[in-house]
Design a protein around this motif. Structure first.
Motif, mmCIF file in Angstrom:
data_model
loop_
_atom_site.group_PDB
_atom_site.id
_atom_site.type_symbol
_atom_site.label_atom_id
_atom_site.label_comp_id
_atom_site.label_asym_id
_atom_site.label_seq_id
_atom_site.Cartn_x
_atom_site.Cartn_y
_atom_site.Cartn_z
ATOM 1 N N VAL A 25 0.747 -1.259 -0.020
ATOM 2 C CA VAL A 25 0.043 0.058 -0.191
ATOM 3 C C VAL A 25 0.756 0.979 -0.052
ATOM 4 O O VAL A 25 1.757 1.291 0.772
ATOM 5 N N VAL A 26 0.814 1.935 -1.063
ATOM 6 C CA VAL A 26 1.671 3.298 -1.272
ATOM 7 C C VAL A 26 0.773 4.245 -1.094
ATOM 8 O O VAL A 26 -0.218 4.616 -1.774
ATOM 9 N N ASN A 27 0.500 4.934 0.133
ATOM 10 C CA ASN A 27 -0.518 6.071 0.765
ATOM 11 C C ASN A 27 -1.979 5.357 0.582
ATOM 12 O O ASN A 27 -1.995 4.446 1.248
ATOM 13 N N LYS A 28 -2.571 5.734 -0.619
ATOM 14 C CA LYS A 28 -3.951 5.164 -0.543
ATOM 15 C C LYS A 28 -4.161 4.124 -1.941
ATOM 16 O O LYS A 28 -5.231 3.821 -2.282
ATOM 17 N N TYR A 29 -2.960 3.676 -2.401
ATOM 18 C CA TYR A 29 -2.838 2.873 -3.489
ATOM 19 C C TYR A 29 -2.186 1.464 -2.914
ATOM 20 O O TYR A 29 -1.459 1.286 -2.351
ATOM 21 N N GLN A 70 -0.943 4.514 -12.116
ATOM 22 C CA GLN A 70 0.190 4.453 -12.973
ATOM 23 C C GLN A 70 0.450 2.937 -13.411
ATOM 24 O O GLN A 70 0.115 2.064 -12.643
ATOM 25 N N ILE A 71 0.914 2.964 -14.683
ATOM 26 C CA ILE A 71 1.342 1.662 -15.217
ATOM 27 C C ILE A 71 2.954 1.778 -15.924
ATOM 28 O O ILE A 71 2.772 2.882 -16.432
ATOM 29 N N SER A 72 3.697 1.028 -15.469
ATOM 30 C CA SER A 72 5.240 1.458 -15.561
ATOM 31 C C SER A 72 5.761 -0.119 -16.284
ATOM 32 O O SER A 72 5.266 -1.039 -15.657
ATOM 33 N N ARG A 83 4.435 -2.805 -13.414
ATOM 34 C CA ARG A 83 4.259 -2.372 -11.975
ATOM 35 C C ARG A 83 2.984 -1.560 -12.185
ATOM 36 O O ARG A 83 2.794 -0.436 -13.218
ATOM 37 N N ILE A 84 1.955 -1.750 -11.448
ATOM 38 C CA ILE A 84 0.548 -1.067 -11.634
ATOM 39 C C ILE A 84 0.140 -0.346 -10.363
ATOM 40 O O ILE A 84 0.477 -1.130 -9.257
ATOM 41 N N LEU A 85 -0.178 0.783 -10.265
ATOM 42 C CA LEU A 85 -0.655 1.477 -8.994
ATOM 43 C C LEU A 85 -2.301 1.851 -9.313
ATOM 44 O O LEU A 85 -2.502 2.228 -10.187
ATOM 45 N N VAL A 86 -2.952 1.137 -8.397
ATOM 46 C CA VAL A 86 -4.445 1.311 -8.350
ATOM 47 C C VAL A 86 -4.981 1.704 -7.020
ATOM 48 O O VAL A 86 -4.355 1.503 -6.124
ATOM 49 N N ASP A 87 -6.286 2.373 -6.848
ATOM 50 C CA ASP A 87 -6.955 2.597 -5.642
ATOM 51 C C ASP A 87 -6.936 1.348 -4.753
ATOM 52 O O ASP A 87 -7.044 0.356 -5.268
ATOM 53 N N LYS A 88 -6.670 1.564 -3.533
ATOM 54 C CA LYS A 88 -6.781 0.518 -2.549
ATOM 55 C C LYS A 88 -8.076 -0.057 -2.406
ATOM 56 O O LYS A 88 -9.263 0.388 -2.591
#
Length: 140
Positions: A25-29, A70-72, A83-88
């Motif tokens: 969990v990165v902050n709220k992601y 984010q998608i990297s 690497r994907i960041l999505v809402d928690k």
């Protein structure tokens, strides 16, 4: 070559994985990390990389509509790490369906890219992308 790939995956996981089986969990992601191989051959690899130099606008608009933060993509030789960041708490299957629903071009892109992708060692015969397993993280 296998030792280099194992070391690379270990480094990727050190850099982007958490300490439990849950996504970091990165902050709220939530962070998710997937791997896939590109089909053998330098021409296939170069074609795949060239497509990603200019991702179709409809594809990125679909990502935005679906709510991806984010998608990297990273690579080593024919190995690709996403690497994907999505809402928690977001459901990745639902995000994928929503993203593809934005435009027929999104589904076309996924089909086209799928023709270049093959599963890594240990995946099922019909499986391409596989989510990595969290096993270590250093936080300061």
């Amino acid at each position: 070559m296998i030792k280099i790939l194992k070391l690379f995956l270990l480094c990727v996981c050190f850099a982007s994985c958490g300490t439990s089986e849950q996504p970091l969990v990165v902050n709220k992601y939530n962070e998710h990390v997937f791997v896939v191989n590109i089909a053998p051959g330098e021409q296939k690899l170069q074609e795949y990389l060239n497509y990603h130099k200019k991702v179709w606008p409809e594809v990125e608009a679909g990502f935005k509509k679906a709510g991806y933060k984010q998608i990297s993509l990273y690579r080593f030789d024919h190995l690709v790490v996403m690497r994907i960041l999505v809402d928690k708490g977001a459901d990745l299957d639902q995000l994928g369906k929503l993203s593809e629903s934005y435009s027929p071009k999104c589904k076309e892109w996924n089909k086209l890219m799928g023709a270049y992708q093959v599963g890594v060692n240990g995946t099922a015969p019909d499986q391409k992308w596989v989510e990595t397993e969290l096993f270590y993280e250093y936080l300061n």
